[in-house]
Motif scaffolding. Structure first.
Motif, PDB file in Angstrom:
ATOM      1  N   ASN A  68     -29.404   4.849  32.473  1.00 26.04           N
ATOM      2  CA  ASN A  68     -28.735   5.207  31.233  1.00 26.04           C
ATOM      3  C   ASN A  68     -27.350   5.803  31.483  1.00 26.04           C
ATOM      4  O   ASN A  68     -27.093   6.403  32.528  1.00 26.04           O
ATOM      5  CB  ASN A  68     -29.582   6.198  30.450  1.00 26.04           C
ATOM      6  N   ALA A  69     -26.465   5.623  30.523  1.00 25.81           N
ATOM      7  CA  ALA A  69     -25.136   6.224  30.602  1.00 25.81           C
ATOM      8  C   ALA A  69     -25.232   7.735  30.420  1.00 25.81           C
ATOM      9  O   ALA A  69     -26.206   8.259  29.874  1.00 25.81           O
ATOM     10  CB  ALA A  69     -24.230   5.616  29.532  1.00 25.81           C
ATOM     11  N   THR A  70     -24.189   8.443  30.875  1.00 21.44           N
ATOM     12  CA  THR A  70     -24.132   9.907  30.851  1.00 21.44           C
ATOM     13  C   THR A  70     -22.846  10.346  30.151  1.00 21.44           C
ATOM     14  O   THR A  70     -21.801   9.704  30.295  1.00 21.44           O
ATOM     15  CB  THR A  70     -24.158  10.459  32.290  1.00 21.44           C
ATOM     16  N   ASP A  71     -22.905  11.443  29.427  1.00 24.63           N
ATOM     17  CA  ASP A  71     -21.725  11.956  28.720  1.00 24.63           C
ATOM     18  C   ASP A  71     -20.624  12.325  29.701  1.00 24.63           C
ATOM     19  O   ASP A  71     -20.857  12.973  30.726  1.00 24.63           O
ATOM     20  CB  ASP A  71     -22.118  13.177  27.887  1.00 24.63           C
ATOM     21  N   PHE A  72     -19.394  11.916  29.392  1.00 19.07           N
ATOM     22  CA  PHE A  72     -18.219  12.191  30.217  1.00 19.07           C
ATOM     23  C   PHE A  72     -17.338  13.258  29.583  1.00 19.07           C
ATOM     24  O   PHE A  72     -16.790  14.118  30.256  1.00 19.07           O
ATOM     25  CB  PHE A  72     -17.421  10.897  30.389  1.00 19.07           C
ATOM     26  N   GLY A  73     -17.152  13.193  28.271  1.00 19.73           N
ATOM     27  CA  GLY A  73     -16.283  14.110  27.541  1.00 19.73           C
ATOM     28  C   GLY A  73     -15.950  13.506  26.190  1.00 19.73           C
ATOM     29  O   GLY A  73     -16.673  12.652  25.679  1.00 19.73           O
ATOM     30  N   ASP A  74     -14.838  13.900  25.610  1.00 16.75           N
ATOM     31  CA  ASP A  74     -14.445  13.429  24.278  1.00 16.75           C
ATOM     32  C   ASP A  74     -13.039  12.846  24.303  1.00 16.75           C
ATOM     33  O   ASP A  74     -12.154  13.338  25.014  1.00 16.75           O
ATOM     34  CB  ASP A  74     -14.478  14.579  23.256  1.00 16.75           C
ATOM     35  N   LEU A  75     -12.845  11.815  23.514  1.00 18.60           N
ATOM     36  CA  LEU A  75     -11.520  11.274  23.232  1.00 18.60           C
ATOM     37  C   LEU A  75     -11.054  11.803  21.881  1.00 18.60           C
ATOM     38  O   LEU A  75     -11.861  12.267  21.089  1.00 18.60           O
ATOM     39  CB  LEU A  75     -11.569   9.747  23.204  1.00 18.60           C
ATOM     40  N   TYR A  76      -9.750  11.717  21.596  1.00 17.57           N
ATOM     41  CA  TYR A  76      -9.323  12.160  20.271  1.00 17.57           C
ATOM     42  C   TYR A  76      -8.948  10.994  19.371  1.00 17.57           C
ATOM     43  O   TYR A  76      -8.502  11.195  18.249  1.00 17.57           O
ATOM     44  CB  TYR A  76      -8.185  13.183  20.350  1.00 17.57           C
ATOM     45  N   SER A  77      -9.126   9.767  19.853  1.00 17.27           N
ATOM     46  CA  SER A  77      -9.156   8.618  18.971  1.00 17.27           C
ATOM     47  C   SER A  77     -10.583   8.104  19.004  1.00 17.27           C
ATOM     48  O   SER A  77     -11.405   8.562  19.793  1.00 17.27           O
ATOM     49  CB  SER A  77      -8.179   7.547  19.441  1.00 17.27           C
ATOM     50  N   ARG A  78     -10.914   7.115  18.165  1.00 16.21           N
ATOM     51  CA  ARG A  78     -12.303   6.743  18.034  1.00 16.21           C
ATOM     52  C   ARG A  78     -12.508   5.260  18.264  1.00 16.21           C
ATOM     53  O   ARG A  78     -12.283   4.767  19.365  1.00 16.21           O
ATOM     54  CB  ARG A  78     -12.829   7.185  16.670  1.00 16.21           C
ATOM     55  N   ARG A  79     -12.928   4.512  17.270  1.00 14.84           N
ATOM     56  CA  ARG A  79     -13.335   3.131  17.455  1.00 14.84           C
ATOM     57  C   ARG A  79     -12.150   2.185  17.629  1.00 14.84           C
ATOM     58  O   ARG A  79     -11.019   2.523  17.356  1.00 14.84           O
ATOM     59  CB  ARG A  79     -14.145   2.676  16.243  1.00 14.84           C
ATOM     60  N   ASP A  80     -12.463   0.955  18.094  1.00 10.67           N
ATOM     61  CA  ASP A  80     -11.484  -0.139  18.151  1.00 10.67           C
ATOM     62  C   ASP A  80     -10.273   0.177  19.016  1.00 10.67           C
ATOM     63  O   ASP A  80      -9.138  -0.178  18.676  1.00 10.67           O
ATOM     64  CB  ASP A  80     -11.032  -0.538  16.744  1.00 10.67           C
ATOM     65  N   MET A  81     -10.474   0.837  20.150  1.00  3.18           N
ATOM     66  CA  MET A  81      -9.390   1.080  21.094  1.00  3.18           C
ATOM     67  C   MET A  81      -9.300  -0.065  22.097  1.00  3.18           C
ATOM     68  O   MET A  81     -10.209  -0.875  22.241  1.00  3.18           O
ATOM     69  CB  MET A  81      -9.636   2.392  21.840  1.00  3.18           C
ATOM     70  N   GLY A  82      -8.179  -0.114  22.817  1.00  2.00           N
ATOM     71  CA  GLY A  82      -8.060  -0.924  24.013  1.00  2.00           C
ATOM     72  C   GLY A  82      -8.116  -0.013  25.222  1.00  2.00           C
ATOM     73  O   GLY A  82      -7.810   1.176  25.120  1.00  2.00           O
ATOM     74  N   ALA A  83      -8.496  -0.549  26.391  1.00  3.08           N
ATOM     75  CA  ALA A  83      -8.595   0.290  27.583  1.00  3.08           C
ATOM     76  C   ALA A  83      -8.203  -0.496  28.828  1.00  3.08           C
ATOM     77  O   ALA A  83      -8.408  -1.716  28.904  1.00  3.08           O
ATOM     78  CB  ALA A  83     -10.020   0.828  27.743  1.00  3.08           C
ATOM     79  N   CYS A  84      -7.635   0.217  29.804  1.00  2.00           N
ATOM     80  CA  CYS A  84      -7.320  -0.365  31.102  1.00  2.00           C
ATOM     81  C   CYS A  84      -7.390   0.744  32.135  1.00  2.00           C
ATOM     82  O   CYS A  84      -7.538   1.923  31.786  1.00  2.00           O
ATOM     83  CB  CYS A  84      -5.936  -1.022  31.095  1.00  2.00           C
ATOM     84  N   SER A  85      -7.263   0.395  33.414  1.00  2.00           N
ATOM     85  CA  SER A  85      -7.424   1.425  34.440  1.00  2.00           C
ATOM     86  C   SER A  85      -6.720   1.047  35.732  1.00  2.00           C
ATOM     87  O   SER A  85      -6.497  -0.128  36.035  1.00  2.00           O
ATOM     88  CB  SER A  85      -8.911   1.666  34.731  1.00  2.00           C
ATOM     89  N   SER A  86      -6.368   2.074  36.499  1.00  2.00           N
ATOM     90  CA  SER A  86      -6.048   1.959  37.913  1.00  2.00           C
ATOM     91  C   SER A  86      -7.283   2.428  38.675  1.00  2.00           C
ATOM     92  O   SER A  86      -8.342   2.633  38.078  1.00  2.00           O
ATOM     93  CB  SER A  86      -4.837   2.827  38.261  1.00  2.00           C
TER      94      SER A  86
END
Length: 349
Positions: free
Chosen positions: A180-198
């Motif tokens: 199962n997934a585990t809580d990481f923290g909170d974002l201050y925007s919500r649904r329908d975001m885009g995401a990318c990473s290094s």
């Protein structure tokens, strides 16, 4: 002194499941994990156990996968494509549950598909081995059943953030295990975001209860809330993100009443600041998908105005700027993909 073991046959290391991992052994200890079917080694009490990395040749610069979303209703279909070439996508296999508004995050070996919408909310997570075609297997459960999240990650940890009904939760999981997934923290925007990473940062952009221009970032291997990164060129929801190791790409998106956009924007992931204009796609859309290598981003058209279903795919060279070039077509026209793409060669790896 130095001890040497040499044989033409084999040796059998200790074995057990993930829950049976010892926590008081010497760093460098080796065992076989029966849950993941992989050897793993102990890196010390702070880091814990890590899987031996299986080096697989990514096909011609990497393979991208994405879930089709609605085609024409909730679909279980997964497409794949070879990022360094051009041509039509091909059938990969099926999700465990047909669903739309799904996100994806990938490692060098696995793609994990998020909680989504089946006709009702579902918290199911499932995964595929990217190098092999076939149907998805159950991974575990998300911390919530909210659909339309965004996904990113590094080589060991995946993140899913946001969702509908609008929540700002961010959760994480470890690619080489199941659970199962585990809580990481909170974002201050919500649904329908885009995401990318290094390999160190994840960036979440746009989205919200209504369209926003905010971007926020987190350190992937830590826990905590999102931190302000900068602003998109305009307020959008339903943008899609992908990246090289240094540059993040955000494409498509919409503002009410959701006509869809053809814009491409970029950021330098290691800094903070507003996006810069990259160019335009050959199509407009929102809630699409994307996947990338360190050289090329492939952007899959999502929903267009009025909820129309589409099959177009463009590509760009990430280190330059310019307009999209036709890549090919999806296996079938679809919509409401909602960040459902990833690869085994993206910038987080």
């Amino acid at each position: 002194g130095v001890s040497t073991f040499s044989a033409t046959s084999f040796f059998v290391p200790p074995k057990g499941n993930t829950a049976e991992r010892p926590s008081d052994c010497e760093p460098g200890s080796i065992r076989f994990n029966t849950d993941t079917a992989n050897l793993e080694y102990f890196r010390g009490k702070t880091i814990g156990w890590s899987q031996f990395e299986l080096k697989q040749s990514a096909p011609l610069g990497g393979r991208g996968v994405y879930a089709l979303g609605y085609a024409p209703s909730v679909s279980n279909k997964i497409d794949f494509l070879t990022i360094a070439t051009e041509g039509n996508a091909k059938d990969f296999g099926d999700l465990t549950v047909a669903r739309g508004f799904v996100a994806a995050a990938g490692s060098k070996t696995r793609a994990v598909f998020s909680r989504a919408y089946t006709g009702s909310q579902t918290n199911v997570l499932d995964f595929v081995t990217i190098a092999n075609q076939g149907d998805a297997l159950d991974f575990g459960d998300a911390t919530t059943d909210a659909h339309s999240p965004a996904g990113c990650g590094d080589s060991t940890r995946g993140l899913f953030g946001g969702g509908t009904p609008a929540i700002n939760i961010l959760e994480f999981f470890t690619f080489d295990s199941t659970g199962n997934a585990t809580d990481f923290g909170d974002l201050y925007s919500r649904r329908d975001m885009g995401a990318c990473s290094s390999s160190t940062r994840g960036i979440f952009a746009g989205g919200g209860d209504t369209a926003t221009d905010t971007m926020q970032y987190v350190a992937i291997q830590s826990l905590g809330d999102g931190v302000d990164f900068g602003n998109l060129a305009s307020s959008v929801m339903g943008t899609t993100g992908c990246s090289s190791s240094t540059r993040g790409i955000f494409a498509q998106g919409s503002s009410s009443p959701y006509p869809g956009s053809n814009t491409i924007q970029f950021v330098t992931i290691s800094t903070t600041g507003n996006t810069s204009d990259f160019g335009d796609l050959n199509f407009s859309g929102y809630r699409g998908a994307s996947c990338s290598s360190n050289i090329r981003a492939v952007i899959v058209q999502g929903t267009t105005g009025g909820g129309s279903q589409t099959n177009a795919i463009d590509f760009i060279t990430i280190a330059t700027t310019g307009n999209g070039t036709d890549f090919g077509d999806k296996t079938v026209a679809s919509s409401e993909m909602s960040e459902s793409g990833t690869s085994n060669a993206h910038g987080g790896l």
